[in-house]
Design a protein around this motif. Structure first.
Motif, mmCIF file in Angstrom:
data_model
loop_
_atom_site.group_PDB
_atom_site.id
_atom_site.type_symbol
_atom_site.label_atom_id
_atom_site.label_comp_id
_atom_site.label_asym_id
_atom_site.label_seq_id
_atom_site.Cartn_x
_atom_site.Cartn_y
_atom_site.Cartn_z
ATOM 1 N N ALA A 183 0.830 -1.198 0.000
ATOM 2 C CA ALA A 183 0.000 0.000 0.000
ATOM 3 C C ALA A 183 0.865 1.249 0.000
ATOM 4 O O ALA A 183 0.486 2.284 -0.516
ATOM 5 N N LEU A 184 2.026 1.153 0.604
ATOM 6 C CA LEU A 184 2.872 2.329 0.769
ATOM 7 C C LEU A 184 4.232 2.062 0.158
ATOM 8 O O LEU A 184 4.659 0.919 0.033
ATOM 9 N N GLU A 185 4.889 3.140 -0.199
ATOM 10 C CA GLU A 185 6.189 2.948 -0.835
ATOM 11 C C GLU A 185 7.238 2.587 0.204
ATOM 12 O O GLU A 185 7.116 2.924 1.380
ATOM 13 N N TYR A 186 8.228 1.873 -0.246
ATOM 14 C CA TYR A 186 9.308 1.456 0.638
ATOM 15 C C TYR A 186 10.607 1.711 -0.087
ATOM 16 O O TYR A 186 10.774 1.330 -1.242
ATOM 17 N N ASN A 187 11.527 2.386 0.588
ATOM 18 C CA ASN A 187 12.733 2.840 -0.112
ATOM 19 C C ASN A 187 13.968 2.011 0.198
ATOM 20 O O ASN A 187 15.058 2.344 -0.243
ATOM 21 N N GLY A 188 13.821 0.976 0.991
ATOM 22 C CA GLY A 188 15.023 0.268 1.416
ATOM 23 C C GLY A 188 15.200 -1.066 0.719
ATOM 24 O O GLY A 188 14.610 -1.345 -0.310
ATOM 25 N N TYR A 189 16.048 -1.889 1.330
ATOM 26 C CA TYR A 189 16.297 -3.216 0.795
ATOM 27 C C TYR A 189 15.263 -4.191 1.331
ATOM 28 O O TYR A 189 14.691 -3.994 2.396
ATOM 29 N N VAL A 190 15.037 -5.258 0.591
ATOM 30 C CA VAL A 190 14.143 -6.309 1.057
ATOM 31 C C VAL A 190 14.966 -7.579 1.242
ATOM 32 O O VAL A 190 16.118 -7.668 0.807
ATOM 33 N N LEU A 191 14.353 -8.554 1.887
ATOM 34 C CA LEU A 191 15.062 -9.797 2.169
ATOM 35 C C LEU A 191 15.576 -10.447 0.888
ATOM 36 O O LEU A 191 16.664 -11.013 0.851
ATOM 37 N N ASN A 192 14.790 -10.317 -0.170
ATOM 38 C CA ASN A 192 15.176 -10.919 -1.443
ATOM 39 C C ASN A 192 16.525 -10.400 -1.929
ATOM 40 O O ASN A 192 17.313 -11.146 -2.516
ATOM 41 N N ASP A 193 16.807 -9.123 -1.677
ATOM 42 C CA ASP A 193 18.093 -8.550 -2.087
ATOM 43 C C ASP A 193 19.246 -9.264 -1.396
ATOM 44 O O ASP A 193 20.281 -9.557 -2.005
ATOM 45 N N ILE A 194 19.045 -9.535 -0.095
ATOM 46 C CA ILE A 194 20.103 -10.206 0.662
ATOM 47 C C ILE A 194 20.263 -11.641 0.181
ATOM 48 O O ILE A 194 21.376 -12.113 -0.046
ATOM 49 N N VAL A 195 19.117 -12.307 0.001
ATOM 50 C CA VAL A 195 19.183 -13.705 -0.442
ATOM 51 C C VAL A 195 19.876 -13.792 -1.794
ATOM 52 O O VAL A 195 20.651 -14.705 -2.045
ATOM 53 N N ARG A 196 19.634 -12.799 -2.656
ATOM 54 C CA ARG A 196 20.288 -12.815 -3.961
ATOM 55 C C ARG A 196 21.799 -12.684 -3.813
ATOM 56 O O ARG A 196 22.558 -13.278 -4.565
ATOM 57 N N GLU A 197 22.230 -11.919 -2.850
ATOM 58 C CA GLU A 197 23.676 -11.740 -2.636
ATOM 59 C C GLU A 197 24.315 -12.985 -2.054
ATOM 60 O O GLU A 197 25.385 -13.400 -2.483
ATOM 61 N N VAL A 198 23.665 -13.573 -1.036
ATOM 62 C CA VAL A 198 24.334 -14.681 -0.333
ATOM 63 C C VAL A 198 24.031 -16.041 -0.949
ATOM 64 O O VAL A 198 24.851 -16.959 -0.842
ATOM 65 N N ALA A 199 22.913 -16.191 -1.583
ATOM 66 C CA ALA A 199 22.641 -17.463 -2.266
ATOM 67 C C ALA A 199 22.241 -17.115 -3.698
ATOM 68 O O ALA A 199 23.021 -16.542 -4.431
ATOM 69 N N SER A 200 21.048 -17.414 -4.065
ATOM 70 C CA SER A 200 20.562 -16.937 -5.357
ATOM 71 C C SER A 200 19.064 -16.718 -5.231
ATOM 72 O O SER A 200 18.396 -17.412 -4.471
ATOM 73 N N ALA A 201 18.593 -15.745 -5.962
ATOM 74 C CA ALA A 201 17.178 -15.409 -5.841
ATOM 75 C C ALA A 201 16.735 -14.765 -7.140
ATOM 76 O O ALA A 201 17.538 -14.173 -7.857
ATOM 77 N N PRO A 202 15.447 -14.879 -7.453
ATOM 78 C CA PRO A 202 14.939 -14.165 -8.628
ATOM 79 C C PRO A 202 14.888 -12.665 -8.367
ATOM 80 O O PRO A 202 15.226 -12.205 -7.279
ATOM 81 N N LYS A 203 14.449 -11.916 -9.378
ATOM 82 C CA LYS A 203 14.499 -10.466 -9.308
ATOM 83 C C LYS A 203 13.553 -9.911 -8.245
ATOM 84 O O LYS A 203 13.904 -9.024 -7.488
#
Lengths: 776, 207, 337
Positions: free
Chosen positions: A600-620
Motif C-alpha cells: 500500500a505504501l512505498e518502501y525505499n530500502g532493501y528487502v530480504l530478497n536482495d540479501i538472499v540474492r547476494e548470499v545465495a541466489s534469488a529471482p528479481k
C-alpha cells in the motif's frame, strides 16, 4: 457453505419470469443476489440475522408480499421484485428516510458511497410528501475510535445487528429518540409498510447498550464499516478525506492468523507531505469482519528505510557468517521460503517459537490422523451448529474464531462449549446454550476426553481412550454435573454438525503430542470436525514451508526478533525491512487459504530478497518465489499476479487458493493416560495479548491503545497495587496492572506483543507459568 | 438540434462570399494595362490619407485607442475566468467553503489540493487549501461544481510568477474580512441561473 | 543670396561645421527613432513611448544606454576584422556624404567672428560626391553580411548589393535631368537656380518621383526594406549584430535618410531660399523634416513589396522612365536654346 453446493439441495425459483437455481432454505434476497438480481435493501447483512428495519426488500412471492431478507425460497416459487404497490411502498420509505436528513452530503464522510443517496436516486425520489419536526441529536464519541452522528443516522440497525450477530459484543442497541409522535393522519395516507417503518424510525436512535455514553466493546469498528450513511465514522477519519480520493489497495491483514481481506485506502498525507498515507482500512463487510487491530492498526509502516549500501554490505556479511536466523510469524510465505532456501544452501538454523510449536502439534496430529491439515476452516465452523473451543482465549487469540463461535450461536441457533482456564464473561453472552468450563491449567486433556465422551461413537474408540472415559469430567473441569446434563440435553436438540476449535494453549502444552492424538481420535470416532487456530499471523505458512529447529546457538540474525544482527520492519534494527503494508506476497491464513497482499505504501530500502540474492541466489522480485512454494505441502505452483482477490455476490471467496490437504490411512492410535496431578497450582500467569494487540506492528499503530501490562480480572486487580513485579523462574518483569473487565478468575495475563520483552523466554516454552507477584 | 448540419461537412458552399476579382492578365498588353491602371489609381494616396486621418483622430480628436495597461485596466466580463477568489458569507463573514472536495475531484489539471479536519464546532474545517496556478488551465469547472459558490473566478488575470509552480493558499484567495462589503456576487460559470427559483421544488417543513 | 558677398571660408569654420553635422545628425538619428516610433504610434492611434522622461523623450537616452552597455558579441566563425569594420563603413560613408550637402544655412558665430558655411565642403561636384559616397555605403551591409557567417546575413547582403546597385542607376538617371537643366553638380548652384521661387519639381515632377522612390530604396525604407526583412531573413545583414555595432548601422541609415531628404529639398524643392515670409533656414529644415516625416508616413501606410517586384519595378519601370525623362529633358533644353 457455497463450496458444498450440490444438486440435491438446490431449488428452482422464478424471479421476474426468469428461472434461477437457489440453495434450499436460503433467503430470497440472498438467492437474488447470488444470481445478480438487484433487490433494494438497506438493513440486511449477509451473514447476520434479518433485522426488518428498512422493509425496502419487499417483494411479491407467489402473489403475497414478503420481505425477501426474511422469507426463504421454496421450490417453484415465483418472485416479482417490483410491482406498482411495492414501488409505491419503497418510494414512500425512501421519502421517509429523507425526512429531516441533513442536506450536508457535501461534507459527509460517506462522500457518495452512501446507500441513502443511492436508493433515493434509484427509487426516483424527487419530492417530499412527509414532514415531521426534527429532534436535536448531538454527535458523540462512543469510544476511542468510534464517532456517532445521530443526525445522519437512519436507524437501519445494521450496526447493532453486526455487533450482536457477528462480533458478539452487542455493545450498541436502539434506544428512545424522544422525538415527536407521528401524526395519526399519516396512517391513512401512507402505504402501510412505510408508515410502520417510519413509526419505528421516529422513535429510535442508536446508543451504547450499557446505558452510559461510551461503549464497552472490543473497538473492532465493524459498525463503522456497515453503516450505510455517514453516521458512524472512525474518530481518526472524521472529515479528513473523501472516499473518492482514496486509492484502494486490496491486501490481507497481517496482524493475526485470520488473514482477513482488507483494503488499505491511501492518499497523499497532506499538502506539504505528498507521500502516500493510509487513511483507513475497509473490508468487504458482507463477507468478512475485521477486528480492531485490522481496522485501526494500519500505520505500522517503516518510513525510515533508505538504500544504504554500507549497512546492506554489513547485512550480507552477517548472513554469510550467520548460524541462526531468529524470526517470527509476521512474514510472508515468500520470505519464509527464502529463509528455508538459506537453510538449505548455507546450513543456518531457523528459529521461530510459535510456528515451531504449531508445526510440532500439526505434525503429531497428521501422524495420528493421517491428514496433512486440520479438517475445517473457520468459514465451515461458522456453518456448524455446535461449536466448541479448547485451549484458546477466544476473545484475545483470534477474532475470527470468536466471531465464528458467536455467529454459530446467533445465526444457526447453535450451542457451544468453551473450555479455558481463564474465565471470560463475554463468551457466555454469545448465546443461551453455552457452557463455560474454567478448568485448571493442565486439564486440557481432560477437556478433550470429555468431548470424546460426549460425542464419540464408543465402538470406534481405541482402548487406550475408552478406559479413560469413566471419570466425572464435569466435576473435574469445574462444572456441576447434574446441571450440565440437563442443559446439554437442551443443547443437543436439532444439532447436525459439530466443530471444535483448538488454540495455542495446546501447541505449547507439554503433552502436546497426546493432545494431538486425542483430537485425531475425536475426529475419527465422531462427527466433530476440528479447526486449529495458528498462533500468529503466518504460523501455518511458516510451519509448512520452513524446516524449523528447536534449539540453536551461534551468530544470530534476528528478523523482527532479537539477534546479533537485526533486520527490522519497525525501523529499530541494523537493516530496515518493509512492513507488511509495504510489501507484496502471500500469507497462509487459518482458513487454510493462501491469500495475496499488496504494497500500500512505498518502501525505499532493501528487502530480504536482495540479501538472499547476494548470499545465495534469488529471482528479481520477491513475488517470483510464489510459484515455488512447496507443492508437496499443499501449495500450488501459481504465479503471484494470477492470484484472484475478491468475493462474488453469492459470498464465494476468490482470494488466492486453498491449500491442498492429503490424507493417508493410519493405524490405531494409542494415547497416554491422563494424569490430573499435572495441573498447575498457585499464582499463574498466562501469555496472552489484549484484544486488538497481536505484535509489535499493531502496537506501533497510533489508534491501538492497549498497553503492555499485567491484565487481570477486576476482582484480582483489587488485590494488587497499580504496579507490580512479576517474578518468573528465569527473570522478572515490572508491569502496570490493567483491568480487563471481561476476565474472570485469578490467572493474570501477560502480553507477548512486544518482541523486545522476550516474553517467550520467560514462559519457557509454555503458555502458562507459575509466577510470584510482588507489589512495587 | 439535429445532427444534419453537423453531417454536412461541405463548409465551402455555406455562407462564404467570393470576391469579384479580375483575372490575372496573360498577354503583355493586359499586363501593361494593369500596371498603368494600378499606377494611376490613387489607392496609394488613400492609404496615406487613412493613416494621416487616424493620426489626426488620435492626436486632436481624443480617439487614442491605447489602454495604458498597468495603470488602466479594461473592465472584464463576469464570465472571465482568472485567478480564483474564495468568497465569504456576507452574513457571518465565515468562509463559504465547506471542504466537500468537489473542486479537487473535478479539477482536470489536478492543481487543487485540500486538507480537511474535524474542528471544535463539529464542522468540517478546511485546514489547508492550495491551487497550483502553474498547472491551472482556468477551465472553470471548480467554480461550476462548487455547491456553495465559494470558489469562483475573480478578475485578477496577472498570473506571471517567478516559478513554474505557483501555489496560492486559501488565505491569499479569500476575501479579506475588512473588504467583505466590496465582495461581488459571482455571475460567471456555475452561478445560479436567473430562473433558479422556478426550478426549485419545495420540501414541506413541520415548523 | 549672392556668392560673391560671402565671407571667407576658414578651416575653423569647416571644422565647426563638420563637428556640428556629426553631432546634430547623430543626435537627430537617435531622435529620429523616437520620432518614428511616435509618428507610427499616432497613425495607429497609440501613444508610443511615453514613460521614460516627459512624453517619453528620454527613451532615446535609454535606448542609447542600452546599446552602449550591451555585450559586444562577435560570432565564433565570423571574420572578426571585417565584422568590426563593416558598421563603421556604413556610418562613415553616411556622414562623409553629408560633407558635400548643405545642411543648415550659413551663419557667423558672433564675438569670435568665425564664418560657418552651409556646406562643409562646397566642392563643385557635390551631387556626384554625395551619390558616390552613398553608393560606397553599400560596402557596409555587403561586408557585414558576408563576414558574419550566417546564411541570413549572406542573403541580406546579396539583397543589399542587388537593391543598392539597381537603384543607384535610377537615382543617377533621375537626378541627371535636373543636373542638365542647372548645368552644375554643385548643390549651391542648384539652390541658386531656384532662387526665383520656382522649384525644380515643377519642371521635373517625374524625376522627383523617381528620385523619391529610389531614395526609399537606397535608404532601406518601407516599402523597400527588404534588406532586413525580419519575416523572411531574420534581420538580413544585421542578424548577428548587437549593441553599438548595430547602433552604427542604425545611425548610418538615419543619416542617409536625412541626406536623401536634403538632396530632395535642395535639388527639387527650392533649397534654402527664402519663401514668402519664411527665412531660408526654416524652409530647409521644414523641407527636410517633411521628407523625413513622409518616409515614416509611408511606412505607416504601405506594405512592402517582394524582392522580384522590387527588381521588376527598377529595371522595367523606373529605369526606362528615367531614361525617357532624360531624353525628353534633353530635347526640351535643345529646343528652348
Amino acid at each position: 457453505m457455497s463450496e458444498v453446493q450440490t444438486v440435491e439441495n438446490m431449488v428452482s425459483i422464478t424471479i421476474d419470469g426468469v428461472d434461477y437455481k437457489a440453495k434450499e432454505g436460503e433467503y430470497i434476497l440472498n438467492a437474488a443476489r447470488a444470481n445478480d438480481i438487484f433487490i433494494p435493501a438497506i438493513c440486511y447483512l449477509t451473514r447476520c440475522s434479518p433485522t426488518l428495519a428498512c422493509r425496502l426488500c419487499l417483494v411479491e412471492a407467489d402473489g403475497k408480499q414478503v420481505y425477501s431478507c426474511n422469507a426463504k425460497v421454496k421450490e417453484g416459487m415465483e418472485i416479482t421484485v417490483s410491482t406498482p404497490d411495492i414501488l409505491a411502498e419503497r418510494r414512500a420509505m425512501m421519502e421517509v428516510y429523507d425526512v429531516n436528513h441533513p442536506l450536508q452530503c457535501g461534507v459527509c464522510d460517506q462522500s457518495g458511497e452512501c446507500e441513502l443517496q443511492n436508493y433515493t436516486l434509484e427509487l426516483g425520489v424527487d419530492s417530499q410528501s412527509y414532514t415531521i419536526q426534527d429532534t436535536k441529536r448531538e454527535a458523540t464519541n462512543w469510544s476511542s475510535v468510534l464517532h456517532y452522528d445521530p443526525g445522519l443516522c437512519i436507524v437501519c440497525e445494521r450496526c447493532t445487528t453486526v455487533c450482536k450477530d457477528m462480533i458478539g459484543d452487542a455493545a450498541i442497541k436502539t434506544t428512545k429518540r424522544g422525538g415527536e409522535a407521528l401524526d395519526k393522519a399519516w396512517k391513512d395516507e401512507m402505504p402501510k409498510d412505510a408508515y410502520a417503518m417510519w413509526n419505528k424510525l421516529q422513535k429510535s436512535v442508536i446508543a451504547p447498550s450499557n446505558g452510559t455514553e461510551h461503549t464497552n466493546c472490543s473497538d473492532c469498528g465493524e459498525c463503522v464499516a456497515v453503516c450505510p450513511v455517514g453516521a458512524l465514522v472512525s474518530r481518526d477519519f472524521v472529515y479528513t478525506s473523501n472516499a473518492w480520493d482514496l486509492k484502494k489497495i486490496p491486501a490481507t491483514c497481517a496482524h493475526c492468523s485470520s488473514g482477513c481481506q482488507i483494503y488499505y485506502e491511501t492518499k497523499p498525507a497532506s499538502i506539504e507531505d505528498r507521500t502516500e498515507k493510509i487513511f483507513r482500512v475497509t473490508n468487504e463487510w458482507n463477507y468478512v469482519s475485521l477486528c480492531g487491530a485490522g481496522r485501526f492498526g494500519y500505520d505500522f509502516e517503516n518510513r525510515t528505510a533508505t538504500k544504504d549500501a554500507t549497512t546492506f554490505a554489513a547485512a550480507v556479511k552477517a548472513f554469510k557468517k550467520a548460524k541462526v536466523i531468529n524470526f517470527n510469524s509476521v512474514i510472508t510465505n515468500e520470505e519464509a521460503l527464502m529463509l528455508q532456501t538459506l537453510k538449505e544452501k548455507l546450513g543456518v538454523k531457523l528459529i521461530n517459537r510459535e510456528a515451531r510449536a504449531f508445526q510440532r502439534f500439526l505434525g503429531f496430529y497428521s501422524e495420528a490422523s493421517g491428514q496433512s491439515l486440520y479438517s475445517l476452516d473457520f468459514k465451515e465452523v461458522m456453518a456448524t451448529d455446535f461449536v466448541m473451543s479448547v485451549g484458546s482465549s477466544l476473545r484475545n487469540d483470534n477474532p475470527n474464531a470468536r466471531y465464528a463461535f458467536n455467529n454459530v450461536q446467533k445465526l444457526n441457533k447453535g450451542a457451544g462449549l468453551y473450555f479455558h482456564p481463564v474465565g471470560d464473561t463475554l463468551v457466555p453472552t454469545f448465546g443461551k446454550n453455552i457452557e463455560m468450563f474454567a478448568h485448571k491449567v493442565g486439564h486440557e486433556e481432560a477437556a478433550l476426553l470429555f468431548i470424546i465422551k460426549l460425542f464419540a461413537d464408543q465402538d470406534k474408540l481405541p482402548s487406550s481412550v475408552k478406559e479413560q472415559l469413566d471419570s466425572d469430567f464435569v466435576e473435574l473441569l469445574g462444572g456441576d454435573t447434574a446441571k450440565f446434563e440437563k442443559s446439554f440435553e437442551k443443547m443437543m436438540k436439532k444439532k447436525e454438525s459439530f466443530s471444535l476449535m483448538v488454540g495455542e494453549d495446546l501447541y505449547f502444552h507439554e503433552k502436546a503430542e497426546n493432545l494431538a492424538k486425542l483430537i485425531a481420535v475425536l475426529e475419527a470416532s465422531s462427527e466433530v470436525k476440528v479447526a486449529m487456530i495458528p498462533p500468529k499471523t503466518n504460523s501455518l505458512g511458516v510451519a509448512l514451508i520452513c524446516d524449523l529447529d528447536d534449539e540453536a546457538e551461534g551468530y544470530t540474525i534476528g528478523y523482527n526478533e532479537s539477534g546479533d544482527f537485526k533486520l527490522s520492519a519497525l525501523g529499530d534494527g541494523d537493516l530496515d525491512m518493509p512492513a507488511m503494508n509495504q510489501q507484496e506476497g502471500t500469507l497462509t491464513n487459518m482458513h487454510k487459504r493462501v491469500t495475496p497482499t499488496n504494497a500500500a505504501l512505498e518502501y525505499n530500502g532493501y528487502v530480504l530478497n536482495d540479501i538472499v540474492r547476494e548470499v545465495a541466489s534469488a529471482p528479481k522480485e520477491t513475488i517470483m518465489w510464489t510459484e515455488h512454494l512447496p507443492v508437496s505441502k499443499g501449495f500450488k505452483a501459481v504465479e503471484f499476479d494470477s492470484l484472484p482477490n475478491h468475493y462474488t455476490n453469492d459470498g464465494v471467496e476468490h482470494r488466492g487458493y486453498l491449500l491442498e490437504s492429503t490424507s493417508v490411512e493410519v493405524e490405531e492410535i494409542s494415547v497416554d493416560k491422563f494424569d490430573d496431578s499435572n495441573a498447575l497450582e498457585g499464582e499463574i500467569a498466562y501469555r496472552c495479548n489484549p484484544q486488538r494487540q497481536f505484535n509489535d506492528f499493531s502496537d506501533k499503530a497510533h489508534q491501538i491503545f492497549e498497553g503492555f501490562g499485567l491484565y487481570t480480572s477486576p476482582a484480582k486487580a483489587e488485590a494488587l497495587s497499580s504496579k507490580v513485579e512479576v517474578e518468573f523462574a528465569n527473570g522478572k518483569l515490572t508491569l502496570d496492572v490493567i483491568v480487563d473487565e471481561r476476565m474472570e478468575g485469578d490467572i493474570v495475563a501477560i502480553p507477548d506483543f512486544k518482541s523486545a520483552e522476550n516474553i517467550y523466554e520467560l514462559f519457557a516454552g509454555s503458555r502458562y507459568q507459575t509466577v510470584t507477584i510482588k507489589e512495587v | 438540434m439535429s445532427l444534419e448540419q453537423f453531417k454536412n461537412r461541405n463548409v465551402g458552399t455555406q455562407n462564404y462570399k467570393t470576391l469579384d476579382l479580375d483575372h490575372t492578365p496573360v498577354t503583355g498588353m493586359g499586363q501593361f494595362k494593369q500596371v498603368v491602371s494600378r499606377t494611376f489609381k490613387p489607392e496609394l494616396f488613400v492609404g496615406l490619407w487613412v493613416t494621416f486621418r487616424e493620426m489626426i483622430n488620435a492626436l486632436f480628436r481624443g480617439k487614442m485607442h491605447t489602454t495604458q495597461y498597468p495603470f488602466e485596466k479594461l473592465p472584464i466580463s463576469p464570465r472571465y475566468r482568472a485567478i480564483h477568489d474564495m468568497l465569504r458569507l456576507l452574513e457571518s463573514g465565515h468562509y463559504r467553503c465547506i471542504g466537500c472536495g468537489l473542486c479537487e475531484k473535478i479539477c482536470i489539471s489536478n492543481c487543487i489540493t485540500m486538507d480537511t479536519q474535524y474542528d471544535e464546532n463539529q464542522r468540517k474545517e478546511v485546514s489547508e487549501y492550495t491551487i497550483n496556478f502553474g498547472r491551472c488551465i482556468f477551465c472553470g469547472y471548480c467554480a461550476e461544481v462548487c455547491p456553495e459558490l465559494a470558489i469562483v473566478h475573480g478578475p485578477r488575470y496577472e498570473t506571471a510568477s517567478e516559478q513554474r509552480a505557483s501555489f496560492s493558499l486559501f488565505e491569499d484567495m479569500l476575501t479579506p474580512i475588512d473588504q467583505l462589503n466590496l465582495q461581488q456576487e459571482y455571475q460567471g460559470f456555475g452561478a445560479i441561473s436567473p430562473n433558479a427559483d422556478e426550478n426549485i421544488k419545495k420540501t414541506p417543513l413541520a415548523y | 543670396m549672392d556668392a560673391t558677398h560671402l565671407p571667407e571660408v576658414t578651416a575653423a569654420g569647416v571644422i565647426i561645421k563638420a563637428v556640428l553635422i556629426l553631432a546634430v545628425i547623430a543626435a537627430i538619428a537617435g531622435f529620429g527613432t523616437y520620432i518614428e516610433r511616435k509618428i507610427l504610434a499616432f497613425m495607429q492611434r497609440r501613444y508610443g513611448p511615453q514613460h521614460v522622461g516627459p512624453y517619453g523623450l528620454l527613451q532615446l537616452v535609454a535606448d542609447g544606454i542600452k546599446l552602449f552597455t550591451k555585450e559586444d558579441i562577435i560570432p565564433q566563425h565570423a571574420n572578426k576584422i571585417i565584422f568590426a569594420v563593416a558598421p563603421v563603413i556604413t556610418a562613415a560613408t553616411a556622414f562623409i556624404a553629408l560633407a558635400a550637402v548643405p545642411v543648415f544655412p550659413d551663419f557667423t558665430i558672433p564675438f569670435i567672428d568665425v564664418y560657418v558655411p552651409s556646406i562643409a565642403s562646397d566642392i563643385n561636384i557635390g551631387i556626384l560626391f554625395v551619390l558616390g559616397m552613398m553608393a560606397a555605403g553599400l560596402y557596409g551591409p555587403l561586408l557585414a553580411g558576408m563576414a558574419q557567417a550566417n546564411k541570413w546575413g549572406i542573403i541580406g547582403s546579396a539583397r543589399t548589393a542587388i537593391q543598392f546597385l539597381s537603384y543607384e542607376v535610377v537615382t543617377g538617371l533621375s537626378i541627371l535631368a535636373p543636373i542638365m537643366m542647372v548645368g552644375s553638380l554643385s548643390f549651391v548652384d542648384f539652390n541658386d537656380y531656384q532662387a526665383d521661387g520656382t522649384w525644380l519639381v515643377v519642371y521635373q515632377p517625374v524625376a522627383f518621383i523617381l528620385f523619391l522612390i529610389a531614395g526609399f530604396a537606397e535608404t532601406n525604407r518601407t516599402p523597400f526594406d527588404l534588406l532586413e526583412h525580419e519575416a523572411e531573413i531574420i534581420s538580413g545583414y544585421v542578424t548577428e549584430y548587437s549593441g553599438m555595432r548595430w547602433g552604427l548601422f542604425f545611425i548610418g541609415e538615419y543619416a542617409n535618410m536625412i541626406t536623401i531628404g536634403v538632396i530632395a529639398s535642395v535639388v527639387f524643392l527650392g533649397g534654402y531660399n527664402d519663401f514668402w515670409i519664411f527665412p531660408g533656414w526654416l524652409m530647409i529644415i521644414g523641407k527636410i523634416a517633411f521628407s523625413f516625416f513622409f518616409m515614416l508616413w509611408v511606412r505607416a501606410a504601405w506594405p512592402h513589396v517582394r524582392p522580384d517586384q522590387l527588381m521588376w519595378l527598377c529595371w522595367k519601370v523606373l529605369m526606362p522612365l528615367a531614361v525617357v525623362n532624360v531624353v525628353i529633358t534633353g530635347i526640351v533644353i535643345m529646343l528652348v536654346q
